[in-house]
Design a protein around this motif. Structure first.
Motif, PDB file in Angstrom:
ATOM      1  N   HIS A 291      -0.869 -22.379  -0.561  1.00  0.00           N
ATOM      2  CA  HIS A 291      -0.074 -22.610   0.640  1.00  0.00           C
ATOM      3  C   HIS A 291       0.289 -21.290   1.320  1.00  0.00           C
ATOM      4  N   ALA A 292       0.664 -20.293   0.500  1.00  0.00           N
ATOM      5  CA  ALA A 292       1.029 -18.984   1.049  1.00  0.00           C
ATOM      6  C   ALA A 292      -0.168 -18.351   1.771  1.00  0.00           C
ATOM      7  N   VAL A 293      -1.332 -18.442   1.145  1.00  0.00           N
ATOM      8  CA  VAL A 293      -2.524 -17.838   1.750  1.00  0.00           C
ATOM      9  C   VAL A 293      -2.820 -18.466   3.110  1.00  0.00           C
ATOM     10  N   LYS A 294      -2.721 -19.804   3.153  1.00  0.00           N
ATOM     11  CA  LYS A 294      -2.996 -20.504   4.408  1.00  0.00           C
ATOM     12  C   LYS A 294      -1.966 -20.154   5.471  1.00  0.00           C
ATOM     13  N   LYS A 295      -0.707 -20.109   5.033  1.00  0.00           N
ATOM     14  CA  LYS A 295       0.388 -19.827   5.962  1.00  0.00           C
ATOM     15  C   LYS A 295       0.200 -18.442   6.607  1.00  0.00           C
ATOM     16  N   ILE A 296      -0.100 -17.464   5.774  1.00  0.00           N
ATOM     17  CA  ILE A 296      -0.239 -16.102   6.298  1.00  0.00           C
ATOM     18  C   ILE A 296      -1.461 -16.005   7.223  1.00  0.00           C
ATOM     19  N   ASP A 297      -2.516 -16.667   6.832  1.00  0.00           N
ATOM     20  CA  ASP A 297      -3.697 -16.726   7.696  1.00  0.00           C
ATOM     21  C   ASP A 297      -3.335 -17.245   9.080  1.00  0.00           C
ATOM     22  N   GLU A 298      -2.605 -18.340   9.078  1.00  0.00           N
ATOM     23  CA  GLU A 298      -2.175 -18.977  10.329  1.00  0.00           C
ATOM     24  C   GLU A 298      -1.337 -18.033  11.173  1.00  0.00           C
ATOM     25  N   LEU A 299      -0.338 -17.442  10.513  1.00  0.00           N
ATOM     26  CA  LEU A 299       0.571 -16.551  11.244  1.00  0.00           C
ATOM     27  C   LEU A 299      -0.197 -15.362  11.838  1.00  0.00           C
ATOM     28  N   CYS A 300      -1.191 -14.899  11.115  1.00  0.00           N
ATOM     29  CA  CYS A 300      -1.987 -13.776  11.621  1.00  0.00           C
ATOM     30  C   CYS A 300      -2.722 -14.156  12.896  1.00  0.00           C
ATOM     31  N   ILE A 301      -3.109 -15.416  12.957  1.00  0.00           N
ATOM     32  CA  ILE A 301      -3.854 -15.852  14.132  1.00  0.00           C
ATOM     33  C   ILE A 301      -2.945 -15.975  15.346  1.00  0.00           C
ATOM     34  N   ILE A 302      -1.744 -16.506  15.142  1.00  0.00           N
ATOM     35  CA  ILE A 302      -0.891 -16.739  16.316  1.00  0.00           C
ATOM     36  C   ILE A 302       0.016 -15.564  16.659  1.00  0.00           C
ATOM     37  N   ASP A 303       0.211 -14.637  15.736  1.00  0.00           N
ATOM     38  CA  ASP A 303       1.166 -13.563  15.988  1.00  0.00           C
ATOM     39  C   ASP A 303       0.536 -12.200  15.730  1.00  0.00           C
ATOM     40  N   LYS A 304       0.170 -11.535  16.830  1.00  0.00           N
ATOM     41  CA  LYS A 304      -0.540 -10.256  16.730  1.00  0.00           C
ATOM     42  C   LYS A 304       0.291  -9.202  15.990  1.00  0.00           C
ATOM     43  N   GLN A 305       1.581  -9.186  16.275  1.00  0.00           N
ATOM     44  CA  GLN A 305       2.487  -8.223  15.643  1.00  0.00           C
ATOM     45  C   GLN A 305       2.482  -8.406  14.116  1.00  0.00           C
ATOM     46  N   PHE A 306       2.549  -9.657  13.729  1.00  0.00           N
ATOM     47  CA  PHE A 306       2.552 -10.005  12.319  1.00  0.00           C
ATOM     48  C   PHE A 306       1.235  -9.567  11.660  1.00  0.00           C
ATOM     49  N   GLN A 307       0.161  -9.819  12.356  1.00  0.00           N
ATOM     50  CA  GLN A 307      -1.150  -9.461  11.836  1.00  0.00           C
ATOM     51  C   GLN A 307      -1.257  -7.949  11.621  1.00  0.00           C
ATOM     52  N   ASP A 308      -0.740  -7.189  12.588  1.00  0.00           N
ATOM     53  CA  ASP A 308      -0.757  -5.726  12.463  1.00  0.00           C
ATOM     54  C   ASP A 308       0.001  -5.284  11.218  1.00  0.00           C
ATOM     55  N   ASP A 309       1.094  -5.963  10.985  1.00  0.00           N
ATOM     56  CA  ASP A 309       1.932  -5.652   9.836  1.00  0.00           C
ATOM     57  C   ASP A 309       1.163  -5.848   8.521  1.00  0.00           C
ATOM     58  N   VAL A 310       0.514  -6.993   8.428  1.00  0.00           N
ATOM     59  CA  VAL A 310      -0.238  -7.316   7.217  1.00  0.00           C
ATOM     60  C   VAL A 310      -1.420  -6.344   7.059  1.00  0.00           C
ATOM     61  N   GLU A 311      -2.046  -6.063   8.184  1.00  0.00           N
ATOM     62  CA  GLU A 311      -3.185  -5.141   8.191  1.00  0.00           C
ATOM     63  C   GLU A 311      -2.748  -3.752   7.717  1.00  0.00           C
ATOM     64  N   PHE A 312      -1.591  -3.342   8.163  1.00  0.00           N
ATOM     65  CA  PHE A 312      -1.049  -2.040   7.764  1.00  0.00           C
ATOM     66  C   PHE A 312      -0.839  -1.991   6.246  1.00  0.00           C
ATOM     67  N   LEU A 313      -0.246  -3.045   5.726  1.00  0.00           N
ATOM     68  CA  LEU A 313      -0.013  -3.097   4.284  1.00  0.00           C
ATOM     69  C   LEU A 313      -1.327  -3.056   3.508  1.00  0.00           C
ATOM     70  N   ARG A 314      -2.292  -3.776   4.022  1.00  0.00           N
ATOM     71  CA  ARG A 314      -3.582  -3.806   3.339  1.00  0.00           C
ATOM     72  C   ARG A 314      -4.185  -2.408   3.289  1.00  0.00           C
ATOM     73  N   ARG A 315      -4.093  -1.715   4.400  1.00  0.00           N
ATOM     74  CA  ARG A 315      -4.691  -0.380   4.439  1.00  0.00           C
ATOM     75  C   ARG A 315      -3.973   0.579   3.514  1.00  0.00           C
ATOM     76  N   MET A 316      -2.646   0.446   3.470  1.00  0.00           N
ATOM     77  CA  MET A 316      -1.859   1.277   2.563  1.00  0.00           C
ATOM     78  C   MET A 316      -2.323   1.079   1.114  1.00  0.00           C
ATOM     79  N   LEU A 317      -2.576  -0.185   0.789  1.00  0.00           N
ATOM     80  CA  LEU A 317      -2.946  -0.509  -0.581  1.00  0.00           C
ATOM     81  C   LEU A 317      -4.372  -0.108  -0.914  1.00  0.00           C
ATOM     82  N   GLU A 318      -5.207  -0.107   0.108  1.00  0.00           N
ATOM     83  CA  GLU A 318      -6.616   0.166  -0.156  1.00  0.00           C
ATOM     84  C   GLU A 318      -6.954   1.637  -0.275  1.00  0.00           C
ATOM     85  N   THR A 319      -6.092   2.491   0.218  1.00  0.00           N
ATOM     86  CA  THR A 319      -6.460   3.916   0.163  1.00  0.00           C
ATOM     87  C   THR A 319      -5.633   4.681  -0.848  1.00  0.00           C
TER      88      THR A 319
END
Ligand code: ADP
Ligand code: MG
Length: 464
Positions: free
Chosen positions: A436-464
């Motif tokens: 449910h969490a995975v789907k919810k976040i996916d959804e929010l990323c689609i409708i909310d650009k700001q939110f998506q940037d936030d998640v993307e930022f975290l991902r990049r932090m974790l990946e490097t």
């Protein structure tokens, strides 16, 4: 040659090197290009020299085109042909010499190899077959046995058994290698058969050029007179409507005349994007053979065969280590092996496990960038200024539940853990909660650009 001219060519060579350094990046530049020296200039032809035969061949096949292009870009009017030869082996390359203009050629045993001329590039359609890409050099294993068998059948038979043969698989798994193998094999068996190999990009380029010069008849003719046509990486014509149209006609004309067509792509015909339905379905009419990702056994086999060909001594331990670590594709695996061999040749030291890890540390690090769930929880908690403990707690207020969902989402994306496993590590939650969490976040990323940037930022932090 006048000193003036030599100095001017030397200056151009410095610019060419600068260009290549930018294009390839520091590590490739250091391993390969830096060791080249300007050897000779005759008329409009320059000769470069590499320290060893191995390096020369490798540079020609891997970087030849780009080196020619760099010369053309820097000096189209002064230099229009470049070849690479080998320096005599008793003269070690030193830092100071590399990039200089002195050096001797062992011209008795090693003919300079032309890496391409402008004339050739424009007029020859199939000058692009790689001599290393033969059936003999192809290592067969479970992941590629179907594609290999199909390729052999096609090249070994005078009849058209399946049309087209459609090979597909991810990048670097041997599609181009198999296609070139077929071409070499057919030529060897029957030199009178006309085989034409070209990339879909080249097909597109030629077609567009023919349109521009109103010369489409000649364009069509050259294809319609071949016995075997191979088009590599056909995914690149997706979305390009007029080229697709032309490709479709060419394809049909050849199939109707019972000529063999061989196609490769990174996806199956059904999954190819931007392709017209009729073309898509037509592509799937013959035999569709996929190449699966490599297994450990296949990687080890490829490394062993590679080492034999290079004639370098590499301990089994090193090969096993590489086969175990470098799992993405064969090209990377070969690249790693070549870097080790080149390093060993240059510094004249044995290849050990330690040396391997040192030489490849940048590459290996990118494989080791495995993020743990704990790291994700820590990073996300700190970003949203909540306690790490809240990742496991039962609190449901949104300011806490949302970051927790983001952490679950990232755990799913960045780690190999299963949903139930992730749930357990978030305070013993059920796998449906994670889903449910995975789907919810996916959804929010689609409708909310700001939110998506936030998640993307975290991902990049974790990946490097
Ligand atoms: P693709 O066209 O699928 O992207 P390539 O055919 O260019 O991949 O293969 C990438 C490199 O890996 C080439 O140098 C090729 O010789 C090598 N390679 C791939 N598969 C094999 C194999 N089974 N045996 C030996 N070499 C292989
Ligand atoms: Mg390819």
């Amino acid at each position: 040659m006048s000193d003036e001219r030599l100095i001017s060519i030397d200056r151009i060579w410095a610019r060419v090197r600068g260009r290549l350094r930018q294009e390839f990046g520091e590590s490739t530049y250091r391993s390969w290009i830096r060791s080249l020296v300007l050897e000779d200039v005759v008329g409009e032809r320059v000769t470069l020299a590499a320290p060893t035969l191995f390096m020369r061949d490798r540079i020609v096949s891997q970087y030849g085109d780009r080196i020619t292009l760099a010369w053309a870009a820097e000096s189209a009017d002064t230099v229009n042909d470049c070849s690479i030869t080998v320096r005599s082996s008793d003269e070690p390359v030193t830092e100071a010499e590399a990039g200089g203009s002195k050096g001797t050629t062992n011209s008795l045993s090693m003919e300079p190899k032309t890496i391409g001329t402008k004339f050739k590039r424009e007029n020859s359609l199939d000058g692009s077959l790689d001599s290393r890409f033969t059936f003999d050099n192809f290592v067969v294993g479970k992941p590629n046995e179907l594609a290999y068998a199909a390729a052999q059948r096609v090249s070994g038979s005078d009849e058209v058994l399946f049309n087209p043969l459609f090979l597909y698989g991810a990048v670097g798994l041997g599609k181009t290698h198999l296609m070139h193998s077929i071409a070499w094999d057919i030529r060897r068996r029957d030199p009178s058969r006309r085989v034409l190999y070209l990339s879909a990009e080249k097909f597109m380029y030629q077609f567009i050029r023919a349109l521009r010069f109103k010369d489409t008849m000649a364009f069509k003719d050259q294809f319609r007179s071949v016995d075997v046509l191979m088009i590599d990486d056909v995914q690149f014509i997706g979305g390009k409507d007029s080229t697709q149209e032309e490709f479709f006609h060419t394809f049909n004309a050849l199939v109707d005349q019972n000529r063999q067509v061989i196609i490769s792509a990174d996806k199956s015909p059904t999954d190819l994007e931007g392709l017209e339905e009729r073309l898509r379905s037509r592509l799937g009419w013959g035999l569709v053979a996929d190449i699966h990702p490599t297994t450990y056994e296949l990687r080890l086999g490829i490394l062993q065969s590679k080492v034999e060909k290079l004639g370098v001594a590499v301990p089994t331990k090193v090969l096993e280590f590489l086969a175990h670590k470098i799992t993405s594709n064969v090209r990377e695996l070969e690249g790693a092996m070549n870097r080790i061999a080149a390093h060993a040749t240059l510094v004249g030291r044995d290849i050990t496990l330690e040396a391997t890890q040192e030489v490849l540390h940048d590459l290996l690090r990118s494989y080791e960038r495995r993020v743990t769930i704990e790291e994700i929880q820590r990073q996300v908690a700190s970003h949203y200024q909540i306690r790490v403990g809240d990742m496991h707690s039962a609190r449901r207020s949104r300011s806490i539940a949302r970051p927790r969902q983001i952490a679950m989402f990232l755990a799913k994306q960045l780690t190999q853990h299963s949903l139930p496993d992730i749930g357990r590590r978030f305070g013993g939650r059920d796998h449906t909660t994670v889903l449910h969490a995975v789907k919810k976040i996916d959804e929010l990323c689609i409708i909310d650009k700001q939110f998506q940037d936030d998640v993307e930022f975290l991902r990049r932090m974790l990946e490097t």
